[in-house]
Design a protein around this motif. Sequence first.
Motif, PDB file in Angstrom:
ATOM      1  N   UNK A 141       0.845  -0.939  -0.173  1.00  0.00           N
ATOM      2  CA  UNK A 141       0.190  -0.075  -0.113  1.00  0.00           C
ATOM      3  C   UNK A 141       0.895   1.217  -0.120  1.00  0.00           C
ATOM      4  N   UNK A 142       1.851   1.217   0.862  1.00  0.00           N
ATOM      5  CA  UNK A 142       2.963   2.531   0.820  1.00  0.00           C
ATOM      6  C   UNK A 142       3.501   2.765  -0.428  1.00  0.00           C
ATOM      7  N   UNK A 143       4.067   1.706  -0.946  1.00  0.00           N
ATOM      8  CA  UNK A 143       4.559   1.982  -2.281  1.00  0.00           C
ATOM      9  C   UNK A 143       3.801   2.410  -3.404  1.00  0.00           C
ATOM     10  N   UNK A 144       2.504   1.773  -3.413  1.00  0.00           N
ATOM     11  CA  UNK A 144       1.490   2.092  -4.294  1.00  0.00           C
ATOM     12  C   UNK A 144       1.179   3.640  -4.259  1.00  0.00           C
ATOM     13  N   UNK A 145       1.218   4.333  -3.066  1.00  0.00           N
ATOM     14  CA  UNK A 145       1.060   5.467  -2.883  1.00  0.00           C
ATOM     15  C   UNK A 145       1.937   6.354  -3.132  1.00  0.00           C
TER      16      UNK A 145
ATOM     17  N   UNK B 195       4.440  13.400   4.383  1.00  0.00           N
ATOM     18  CA  UNK B 195       5.688  13.080   4.527  1.00  0.00           C
ATOM     19  C   UNK B 195       6.809  13.995   4.317  1.00  0.00           C
ATOM     20  N   UNK B 196       7.953  13.685   4.730  1.00  0.00           N
ATOM     21  CA  UNK B 196       9.076  14.685   4.400  1.00  0.00           C
ATOM     22  C   UNK B 196      10.017  13.725   3.573  1.00  0.00           C
TER      23      UNK B 196
ATOM     24  N   UNK C  92      -5.634   4.440   0.895  1.00  0.00           N
ATOM     25  CA  UNK C  92      -6.476   3.796   1.460  1.00  0.00           C
ATOM     26  C   UNK C  92      -6.029   3.477   2.962  1.00  0.00           C
ATOM     27  N   UNK C  93      -6.853   3.951   3.976  1.00  0.00           N
ATOM     28  CA  UNK C  93      -6.381   3.425   5.355  1.00  0.00           C
ATOM     29  C   UNK C  93      -6.547   2.007   5.481  1.00  0.00           C
ATOM     30  N   UNK C  94      -5.529   1.703   6.445  1.00  0.00           N
ATOM     31  CA  UNK C  94      -5.018   0.231   6.451  1.00  0.00           C
ATOM     32  C   UNK C  94      -3.640  -0.081   6.910  1.00  0.00           C
TER      33      UNK C  94
ATOM     34  N   UNK D  12       8.541  -0.672   9.746  1.00  0.00           N
ATOM     35  CA  UNK D  12       8.474   0.805  10.601  1.00  0.00           C
ATOM     36  C   UNK D  12       9.784   0.752  11.454  1.00  0.00           C
ATOM     37  N   UNK D  13      10.605   2.040  11.496  1.00  0.00           N
ATOM     38  CA  UNK D  13      11.383   2.259  12.516  1.00  0.00           C
ATOM     39  C   UNK D  13      11.261   3.813  12.911  1.00  0.00           C
TER      40      UNK D  13
END
Length: 71
Positions: free
Chosen positions: A1-5, A44-45, A56-58, A64-65
Amino acid sequence: AASEAGLQRGDLIISYGDARTFSVGDLQEATRSGSRGESVQVVFEREGQTLTTDMLRGPLGVTLRSTRQQP
Protein backbone atom coordinates in the motif's frame (compact mmCIF):
# COMPACT_ATOMS: atom_id res chain seq x y z
CA ALA A 1 0.00 0.00 0.00
CA ALA A 2 2.79 2.45 0.87
CA SER A 3 4.71 1.96 -2.37
CA GLU A 4 1.49 2.20 -4.42
CA ALA A 5 0.87 5.59 -2.77
CA GLY A 6 4.37 6.75 -3.70
CA LEU A 7 6.09 6.38 -0.33
CA GLN A 8 9.74 5.32 -0.45
CA ARG A 9 12.25 3.89 1.99
CA GLY A 10 13.50 6.66 4.26
CA ASP A 11 10.41 8.86 3.99
CA LEU A 12 9.43 10.43 7.32
CA ILE A 13 5.66 10.27 7.89
CA ILE A 14 4.46 13.48 9.53
CA SER A 15 0.73 12.81 9.60
CA TYR A 16 -1.69 10.10 8.55
CA GLY A 17 -5.28 11.15 7.95
CA ASP A 18 -6.07 13.80 10.54
CA ALA A 19 -3.56 12.43 13.05
CA ARG A 20 -0.08 13.87 13.58
CA THR A 21 2.41 11.05 14.10
CA PHE A 22 5.19 11.34 16.65
CA SER A 23 6.01 7.64 17.02
CA VAL A 24 5.63 4.29 15.33
CA GLY A 25 2.78 3.58 17.77
CA ASP A 26 0.96 6.76 16.68
CA LEU A 27 1.17 5.69 13.05
CA GLN A 28 0.01 2.15 13.79
CA GLU A 29 -2.95 3.49 15.76
CA ALA A 30 -3.85 5.92 12.95
CA THR A 31 -3.85 3.12 10.36
CA ARG A 32 -6.30 1.13 12.52
CA SER A 33 -8.66 3.99 13.42
CA GLY A 34 -11.49 5.19 11.21
CA SER A 35 -12.96 2.98 8.51
CA ARG A 36 -10.64 0.57 6.79
CA GLY A 37 -10.39 1.35 3.09
CA GLU A 38 -11.36 5.03 3.40
CA SER A 39 -9.10 7.50 1.60
CA VAL A 40 -6.68 9.37 3.88
CA GLN A 41 -4.05 11.98 3.19
CA VAL A 42 -0.50 11.19 4.26
CA VAL A 43 1.96 14.06 4.77
CA PHE A 44 5.59 13.01 4.66
CA GLU A 45 9.08 14.42 4.30
CA ARG A 46 11.59 13.28 1.70
CA GLU A 47 15.04 14.84 1.42
CA GLY A 48 13.87 17.98 3.26
CA GLN A 49 10.78 18.49 1.12
CA THR A 50 7.24 18.11 2.54
CA LEU A 51 4.98 16.08 0.24
CA THR A 52 1.46 14.63 0.40
CA THR A 53 -0.20 11.57 -1.04
CA ASP A 54 -3.58 9.90 -0.69
CA MET A 55 -3.97 6.24 0.19
CA LEU A 56 -6.53 3.84 1.60
CA ARG A 57 -6.58 3.51 5.39
CA GLY A 58 -5.15 0.24 6.59
CA PRO A 59 -1.81 -1.55 6.97
CA LEU A 60 1.04 0.12 5.10
CA GLY A 61 2.84 -3.12 4.26
CA VAL A 62 6.22 -1.78 5.36
CA THR A 63 8.72 -2.21 8.18
CA LEU A 64 8.63 0.81 10.46
CA ARG A 65 11.46 2.25 12.48
CA SER A 66 11.43 5.14 14.91
CA THR A 67 13.42 8.27 14.11
CA ARG A 68 13.96 11.28 16.36
CA GLN A 69 14.30 14.74 14.90
CA GLN A 70 14.94 18.02 16.64
CA PRO A 71 11.98 20.44 16.51
